[in-house]
Motif scaffolding. Structure first.
Motif, PDB file in Angstrom:
ATOM      1  N   THR B  85       0.856  -1.195   0.000  1.00  0.00           N
ATOM      2  CA  THR B  85       0.000   0.000   0.000  1.00  0.00           C
ATOM      3  C   THR B  85       0.890   1.241   0.000  1.00  0.00           C
ATOM      4  N   TYR B  86       0.543   2.144  -0.924  1.00  0.00           N
ATOM      5  CA  TYR B  86       1.288   3.416  -0.973  1.00  0.00           C
ATOM      6  C   TYR B  86       0.352   4.528  -0.477  1.00  0.00           C
ATOM      7  N   LEU B  87       0.814   5.213   0.493  1.00  0.00           N
ATOM      8  CA  LEU B  87       0.033   6.359   0.999  1.00  0.00           C
ATOM      9  C   LEU B  87       0.600   7.638   0.388  1.00  0.00           C
ATOM     10  N   SER B 118      -1.294   3.020   8.313  1.00  0.00           N
ATOM     11  CA  SER B 118       0.045   2.427   8.380  1.00  0.00           C
ATOM     12  C   SER B 118       0.113   1.417   9.510  1.00  0.00           C
ATOM     13  N   TYR B 119      -0.403   1.817  10.634  1.00  0.00           N
ATOM     14  CA  TYR B 119      -0.395   0.954  11.812  1.00  0.00           C
ATOM     15  C   TYR B 119      -1.157  -0.328  11.524  1.00  0.00           C
ATOM     16  N   LEU B 120      -2.303  -0.171  10.927  1.00  0.00           N
ATOM     17  CA  LEU B 120      -3.175  -1.304  10.625  1.00  0.00           C
ATOM     18  C   LEU B 120      -2.499  -2.237   9.629  1.00  0.00           C
ATOM     19  N   ILE B 121      -1.928  -1.587   8.594  1.00  0.00           N
ATOM     20  CA  ILE B 121      -1.301  -2.385   7.527  1.00  0.00           C
ATOM     21  C   ILE B 121      -0.117  -3.177   8.091  1.00  0.00           C
ATOM     22  N   LEU B 122       0.690  -2.502   8.889  1.00  0.00           N
ATOM     23  CA  LEU B 122       1.861  -3.186   9.445  1.00  0.00           C
ATOM     24  C   LEU B 122       1.428  -4.257  10.431  1.00  0.00           C
ATOM     25  N   GLN B 123       0.355  -4.006  11.124  1.00  0.00           N
ATOM     26  CA  GLN B 123      -0.179  -5.032  12.019  1.00  0.00           C
ATOM     27  C   GLN B 123      -0.499  -6.297  11.245  1.00  0.00           C
ATOM     28  N   GLN B 124      -0.914  -6.123  10.018  1.00  0.00           N
ATOM     29  CA  GLN B 124      -1.274  -7.268   9.194  1.00  0.00           C
ATOM     30  C   GLN B 124      -0.085  -7.790   8.391  1.00  0.00           C
ATOM     31  N   GLN B 125       1.040  -7.221   8.690  1.00  0.00           N
ATOM     32  CA  GLN B 125       2.298  -7.634   8.062  1.00  0.00           C
ATOM     33  C   GLN B 125       2.277  -7.375   6.559  1.00  0.00           C
ATOM     34  N   ASP B 126       1.476  -6.418   6.171  1.00  0.00           N
ATOM     35  CA  ASP B 126       1.569  -5.956   4.797  1.00  0.00           C
ATOM     36  C   ASP B 126       2.605  -4.865   4.732  1.00  0.00           C
ATOM     37  N   SER B 127       2.896  -4.476   3.484  1.00  0.00           N
ATOM     38  CA  SER B 127       3.899  -3.427   3.303  1.00  0.00           C
ATOM     39  C   SER B 127       3.177  -2.100   3.081  1.00  0.00           C
ATOM     40  N   SER B 144       7.502  -1.210   3.179  1.00  0.00           N
ATOM     41  CA  SER B 144       8.122  -2.259   4.009  1.00  0.00           C
ATOM     42  C   SER B 144       7.053  -2.789   4.944  1.00  0.00           C
ATOM     43  N   SER B 145       7.261  -4.057   5.363  1.00  0.00           N
ATOM     44  CA  SER B 145       6.293  -4.633   6.308  1.00  0.00           C
ATOM     45  C   SER B 145       6.870  -4.761   7.696  1.00  0.00           C
ATOM     46  N   ASN B 146       8.074  -4.287   7.846  1.00  0.00           N
ATOM     47  CA  ASN B 146       8.705  -4.358   9.145  1.00  0.00           C
ATOM     48  C   ASN B 146       8.018  -3.422  10.111  1.00  0.00           C
ATOM     49  N   PRO B 147       7.619  -4.011  11.287  1.00  0.00           N
ATOM     50  CA  PRO B 147       6.893  -3.143  12.238  1.00  0.00           C
ATOM     51  C   PRO B 147       7.688  -1.885  12.612  1.00  0.00           C
ATOM     52  N   SER B 148       8.993  -1.963  12.583  1.00  0.00           N
ATOM     53  CA  SER B 148       9.774  -0.781  12.968  1.00  0.00           C
ATOM     54  C   SER B 148       9.681   0.315  11.894  1.00  0.00           C
ATOM     55  N   HIS B 149       9.165  -0.111  10.788  1.00  0.00           N
ATOM     56  CA  HIS B 149       9.023   0.840   9.686  1.00  0.00           C
ATOM     57  C   HIS B 149       8.028   1.977  10.039  1.00  0.00           C
ATOM     58  N   LEU B 150       7.151   1.651  10.992  1.00  0.00           N
ATOM     59  CA  LEU B 150       6.098   2.604  11.366  1.00  0.00           C
ATOM     60  C   LEU B 150       6.686   3.916  11.866  1.00  0.00           C
ATOM     61  N   ARG B 178       7.695   5.868 -10.713  1.00  0.00           N
ATOM     62  CA  ARG B 178       8.750   5.524  -9.759  1.00  0.00           C
ATOM     63  C   ARG B 178       8.392   4.333  -8.880  1.00  0.00           C
ATOM     64  N   LEU B 179       7.099   4.101  -8.632  1.00  0.00           N
ATOM     65  CA  LEU B 179       6.748   2.995  -7.732  1.00  0.00           C
ATOM     66  C   LEU B 179       6.956   1.668  -8.471  1.00  0.00           C
ATOM     67  N   ARG B 180       7.547   0.690  -7.769  1.00  0.00           N
ATOM     68  CA  ARG B 180       7.969  -0.553  -8.421  1.00  0.00           C
ATOM     69  C   ARG B 180       6.922  -1.639  -8.237  1.00  0.00           C
ATOM     70  N   ARG B 181       6.518  -1.817  -7.009  1.00  0.00           N
ATOM     71  CA  ARG B 181       5.664  -2.967  -6.721  1.00  0.00           C
ATOM     72  C   ARG B 181       4.200  -2.589  -6.866  1.00  0.00           C
ATOM     73  N   LYS B 182       3.439  -3.477  -7.546  1.00  0.00           N
ATOM     74  CA  LYS B 182       2.010  -3.206  -7.735  1.00  0.00           C
ATOM     75  C   LYS B 182       1.281  -3.275  -6.394  1.00  0.00           C
ATOM     76  N   GLY B 183       0.271  -2.561  -6.240  1.00  0.00           N
ATOM     77  CA  GLY B 183      -0.476  -2.591  -4.984  1.00  0.00           C
ATOM     78  C   GLY B 183      -1.588  -1.537  -4.958  1.00  0.00           C
ATOM     79  N   LEU B 184      -1.808  -1.133  -3.750  1.00  0.00           N
ATOM     80  CA  LEU B 184      -2.915  -0.189  -3.512  1.00  0.00           C
ATOM     81  C   LEU B 184      -2.344   1.219  -3.285  1.00  0.00           C
ATOM     82  N   VAL B 185      -2.888   2.161  -4.059  1.00  0.00           N
ATOM     83  CA  VAL B 185      -2.435   3.568  -3.874  1.00  0.00           C
ATOM     84  C   VAL B 185      -3.571   4.338  -3.177  1.00  0.00           C
TER      85      VAL B 185
END
Lengths: 734, 300
Positions: B85-87, B118-127, B144-150, B178-185
């Motif tokens: 997910t890109y915010l 962001s919090y929710l997404i990382l909680q779900q281990q999404d990026s 990134s899906s790393n919780p520290s990424h928050l 510029r965005l590489r990985r497909k996902g949700l914007v």
């Protein structure tokens, strides 16, 4: 059918309230103030705000102006409504609402008889009065006042029923007199003050007048002036005053201002000179004006005169009456628009000769030694000439015969050196005066002054002497002379400029000092050089009494000096003086037959008639019966309803059984048609507009204007409209 | 109402200091409000079937198996972290606007939403990744899906100081490349920009097969225009000032603004972009629900 354009004017009952019109600027000021007082915010969506502004700026400006106009109009209408506007149509202010007392005052001065069209101003005033009544609302009440001199309240109790009131207006007749504005205002004030009690909310007073200067600019004393102004102020506080001007100020008018005989009495014996004055009250010269002399309804002579503006032109005729009795002389002008003053009448009681009774108080023993011998000769100097018809027929009687005579048949009584009078005699003499006869007292050595003073000067209730008798004035070897007192008295008119007549050189040695009551109306006609009165006269009753301080014969002699009291009877001044005394004494007979409008007609009759009334036939032909009252020597009648000018015929029943004519003439001051300007009206009237109605044919008075109510409805409508607009434009409460 | 749910209210949230605390409060408040874990069975790859039992969600019934065997089987998934997910956070000056009734400025509101997501997404281990932009991309954090990424995400969000004007069109084009990985914007912006240009940018994302959710963050004053007295409107983003009687202009403004909103909605609809209007005086629940719905569509 007449193209009469009503004259409209606009006014406000509460003029001061108009000051609040300044509040109309409030919406504009608030608008401007709001523009200066704003809050400031940062705003993100400016792009869309700017776009909205760009597209709507014109609409917004129009809306803003419209709202501003509506709000300003709202304030203006509200202020106008509170100021109670009214329409003033032809001088009539109308304020809506409530019951109104309408006091209609119609000018009854005879200048209202001016007839510029087919109707007189008075007729037109009546027409307008009827129109005022017709245009009034249900519940209004009316009173009617005729502004004459004196004014008359025709309908005093407020009339709520128009029909009866209109009849009163219709029957109103214009008197031929003047108008008394101050007295009229006093009447109107009383009427208006009672309006509250009649349950009426306010009063409106309508003066229908020609605004004649004689009426509207009254000559008043200082105190009267103050009272007059205070009354107008008070009246204007309790009523609205409106003046409807019925005339033009520059109206031409010609009038006969006087008609008289140069002789104080008229007989069939000689031709009587008649003189009249024609006055031009206008501004244009009146040339070649026809003047006709009518006697007893027949035209006998005519003449043509030129009269300059503002000038009097005398006209002279002479006429000899063939028969005794009352004759009516009329001077008639060719005619102008004011008919009333184109005539003047003179009632001439014509006699075969004047009957004079001379009462001899001191009969003589030989020729020319009696008290009345010189007098009788002086009264009829042509007695010895059979070719001359006598105008005076003197009859001499002794003092004791006075009671036996019917004094009613004499025009004048000379009382010469009569010692004293009884009460009965005094009453008889009084009745002579009451009938218009003349009394002339000559004094002398027989006179008992105390008896004179007691019986004849009012001490016993009868007053026939104009002065009391004081002490005898005599100074040895001194001749008193007459002082003519600058010839002020008409008795001496004939002597003025004729010193050779001997009046001033007439020697008098003895006389009675005459004491004149300062409160009496007696006048000194001739005085002595020492200041004492020589001849005193006074109009008493309808006649005149004359008292001469000395003798009229040579019979009274001072015992010490053997000088007569006076040698006047032998003096050249005696005959003319006696003739003038006679003329002055009988003057009342003619004058009581010739009065002005409004004055009393009447006379004392020498006998009691079989009927209790006399018939008075007015100039209009109306006949009315006047009740007789008992008098000392007979009976008496009087008639006060002389409102019209012309000849009043009086029929007296048996045994007198005669008809008399009385001439009633106008006071020609009212012939001056000059009117005051609107700016000369008292301030209380000046707010109302006048309109000249000479040309108007049909009155048209507008309906009541509920203007302030309309304005209030307008305010209400604008309030709704403003709310609607504000809501529509997004300015309203969301 | 659960005590935590009050943190979904912007007024309450405004009282909390720190974006991380706000994010956690929002998510926990939201989660406590639903009966069943909304993210159970999500974000996982298919593992096996199990037989249907009453109460199971019918959405996970494998209809192909039913067609063949006439029996109900549910798909079982195993966790996977491949959803990116890109915010895209708009930090332009107009986002700083906050009217009186709103508890948060548009930017603060958008930050809260971004943080919570962001919090929710990382909680779900999404990026989750983040791009903050105004006229240009100010910060770009790779997903990134790393919780520290928050922490890094929140730090960047908080650092965003709005100063400039928005230029969404070029930015979106640039990011799409510029965005590489497909996902949700997920776009968090007031979108005060040229609409065609902006829509062209979003179209670019769609062209690159991104799912796009537009969170249109607007202040209630912008939507309702409640001003009464004469007001001097000071322009933001270099716009001029306007002194006017707002009551007389309200309708015209609302018309104008409605046309703008309509244009954005219409553009989004045509591009199959989810459009979500976020009023800064409304609960943040709408944003989270919309995200989860979109995510479900994306993975489903």
């Amino acid at each position: 059918m007449f193209a009469h354009a009503p004259l409209l004017a606009f006014g406000f009952a509460n003029l001061l309230m108009l000051g609040w019109l300044a509040a109309a600027a409030a919406p504009i000021l608030i608008h401007l103030w709001n523009k200066r007082r704003y809050r400031e915010v940062r705003f993100a969506a400016m792009e869309y705000l700017l776009a909205a502004l760009r597209k709507n700026s014109r609409r917004l400006r129009i809306e803003q102006l419209l709202l501003l106009a509506v709000r300003t109009a709202l304030v203006v209408l509200l202020v106008l409504a509170v100021a109670q506007p009214y329409f003033e149509q032809l001088g009539l202010p109308f304020v809506a609402g409530g019951r109104t007392l309408k006091v209609i005052v119609i000018d009854g001065s005879y200048s209202m008889g001016y007839k510029p069209t087919d109707k007189t101003r008075f007729d037109r005033a009546k027409q307008w009065a009827e129109q005022i009544v017709d245009d009034s609302s249900q519940g209004d009440a009316f009173t009617l006042v005729l502004m004459a001199a004196p004014p008359t309240v025709v309908v005093g109790t407020p009339a709520v029923e128009p029909a009866g009131f209109l009849d009163e207006i219709e029957n109103l007749e214009m008197p031929h007199g003047g108008a008394d504005l101050p007295a009229t205002l006093a009447l109107v004030e009383r009427i208006c003050e009672n309006a509250d009690a009649a349950g009426l909310d306010r009063s409106e007073v309508y003066f229908l007048t020609d605004l004649g200067r004689n009426t509207w600019a009254p000559q008043l004393g200082q105190a009267e002036e103050a009272e007059y102004e205070a009354r107008i102020d008070h009246l204007s506080n309790i009523a609205s005053l409106a003046v409807l001007d019925m005339g033009k100020s520059e109206s031409e008018n010609l009038a006969v201002t006087s008609l008289s005989s140069s002789e104080p009495y008229v007989t069939t014996a000689r031709e009587v000179p008649l003189s009249a004055q024609i006055r031009n009250f206008g501004r244009q010269p009146q040339n070649h004006q026809l003047v006709e002399l009518h006697v007893d309804g027949r035209r006998v002579k005519e003449s043509y005169v030129d009269v300059a503006p503002g000038e009097d032109t005398p006209v002279h005729f002479s006429h000899r009456f063939d028969t005794p009795g009352d004759h009516v002389v009329e001077l008639r002008l060719g005619g102008d628009l004011l008919e009333v003053d184109n005539h003047r009448w003179l009632s001439a009681p014509v006699k075969e000769h004047l009957r004079v009774l001379c009462v001899n108080g001191k009969p003589g023993s030989g020729p020319m030694t009696g008290a009345t011998d010189y007098l009788a000769l002086a009264l009829n100097p042509d007695a010895a000439n059979p070719l001359v018809e006598a105008t005076v027929e003197p009859e001499v009687i002794a003092e004791s015969a006075l009671l036996e005579r019917d004094l009613g048949q004499y025009d004048c009584i000379f009382l010469c050196n009569v010692a004293q009078f009884t009460s009965s005699e005094a009453r008889l003499l009084e009745s002579v005066l009451n009938r218009g006869g003349g009394l002339v007292f000559f004094l002398g050595d027989q006179v008992m002054p105390d008896r004179y003073n007691r019986e004849l000067t009012g001490e016993q209730g009868i007053r026939v002497l104009p002065a009391r008798l004081g002490e005898i004035v005599h100074e040895a070897q001194y001749q008193y002379r007459f002082d003519p007192l600058s010839y002020r008295h008409p008795l001496l008119d004939v002597f003025e400029g004729r010193e050779q007549s001997g009046l001033l050189t007439t020697p008098v040695y003895t006389y009675y000092r005459l004491e004149i009551d300062p409160d009496a109306k007696a006048r000194v006609a001739l005085a002595f050089d020492g200041g004492d009165a020589a001849i005193v006269e006074e109009a008493i009753g309808r006649g005149r009494s004359i008292l001469v301080a000395t003798e009229c014969s040579l019979s009274s002699v001072d015992p010490a000096s053997k000088n007569p009291w006076t040698t006047m009877p032998a003096w050249p001044s005696f005959v003319p003086l006696v003739q003038e005394l006679l003329a002055l004494a009988v003057e009342g007979q003619m004058s009581q037959h010739n009065v002005e409008v409004g004055q009393l007609l009447g006379e004392s009759l020498e006998a009691v008639t079989t009927r209790s009334t006399v018939d008075v036939i007015e100039p209009s032909g109306d006949r009315s019966a006047v009740r007789l009252a008992l008098d000392a020597g007979g009976s008496r009648w009087s008639y006060s309803d002389t409102l019209q000018s012309g000849v009043y015929q009086v029929d007296i029943g048996a045994p007198i059984d005669r008809s008399e004519a009385f001439a009633v003439n106008v006071d020609t001051r009212e012939s001056d048609l000059a009117a005051i300007g609107p700016d000369e009206l008292p301030r209380a009237f000046s707010t109302h507009r006048q309109a000249s109605l000479d040309e108007a044919d049909t009155p048209s008075i507008g309906q009541r204007s509920g203007l302030h109510k309309g304005l209030l409805y307008g305010v209400l409508g604008l309030l709704f409209f403003e709310t609607l607009l504000a809501w529509r434009f997004g300015r309203g409460v969301q | 109402m659960d005590a935590n749910q009050k943190y979904l209210d912007p007024q309450t949230l405004a009282k909390l200091q720190g974006l991380e605390l706000r994010a956690r409060s929002i998510v926990e408040g939201y989660v406590s409000g639903v009966h069943r874990s909304p993210y159970h069975g999500f974000s996982i790859e298919f593992a096996e079937h199990r037989e249907y039992s009453p109460g199971d969600d019918l959405r996970y019934v494998d209809w192909k198996v039913f067609g063949k065997s006439d029996k109900f089987y549910l798909k079982q998934y195993e966790e996977e972290t491949n959803l990116v997910t890109y915010l895209l956070l708009d930090t332009s000056e107009s986002m700083r606007y906050q009217s009186d009734p709103a508890g948060l400025s548009k930017l603060e509101y958008a930050q809260c939403v971004a943080a919570a997501l962001s919090y929710l997404i990382l909680q779900q281990q999404d990026s989750v990744g983040l791009a903050a932009f105004d006229t240009e991309i100010r910060s770009l954090i790779r997903p990134s899906s790393n919780p520290s990424h928050l922490k890094q995400l929140l730090h960047v969000m908080q650092r965003s100081e709005p100063v400039r004007k928005t230029r969404t069109g070029p930015i979106f084009h640039d990011l799409a490349e510029r965005l590489r990985r497909k996902g949700l914007v997920i776009v968090l912006s007031d979108l005060f920009d040229d609409v065609p240009s902006m829509m062209a940018g979003l179209k670019h994302f769609r062209h690159r097969r991104y799912d796009v959710v537009v969170f249109h963050v607007l202040d209630p004053a912008e939507l309702d225009f409640p001003f009464r007295q004469t007001t001097l409107f000071r322009g933001m983003e270099e716009m001029p000032d306007v002194l006017t009687d707002p009551r007389s202009l309200r309708k015209a403004y609302l018309d104008e603004f409605g046309r703008f909103q309509q244009a954005v909605r219409k553009g989004c609809r045509s591009q199959r972009i989810d459009y979500v209007l976020l009023r800064t005086d409304h609960s943040l629940e709408i944003a989270l629900s919309s995200y989860l719905a979109s995510r479900m569509n994306h993975v489903g």
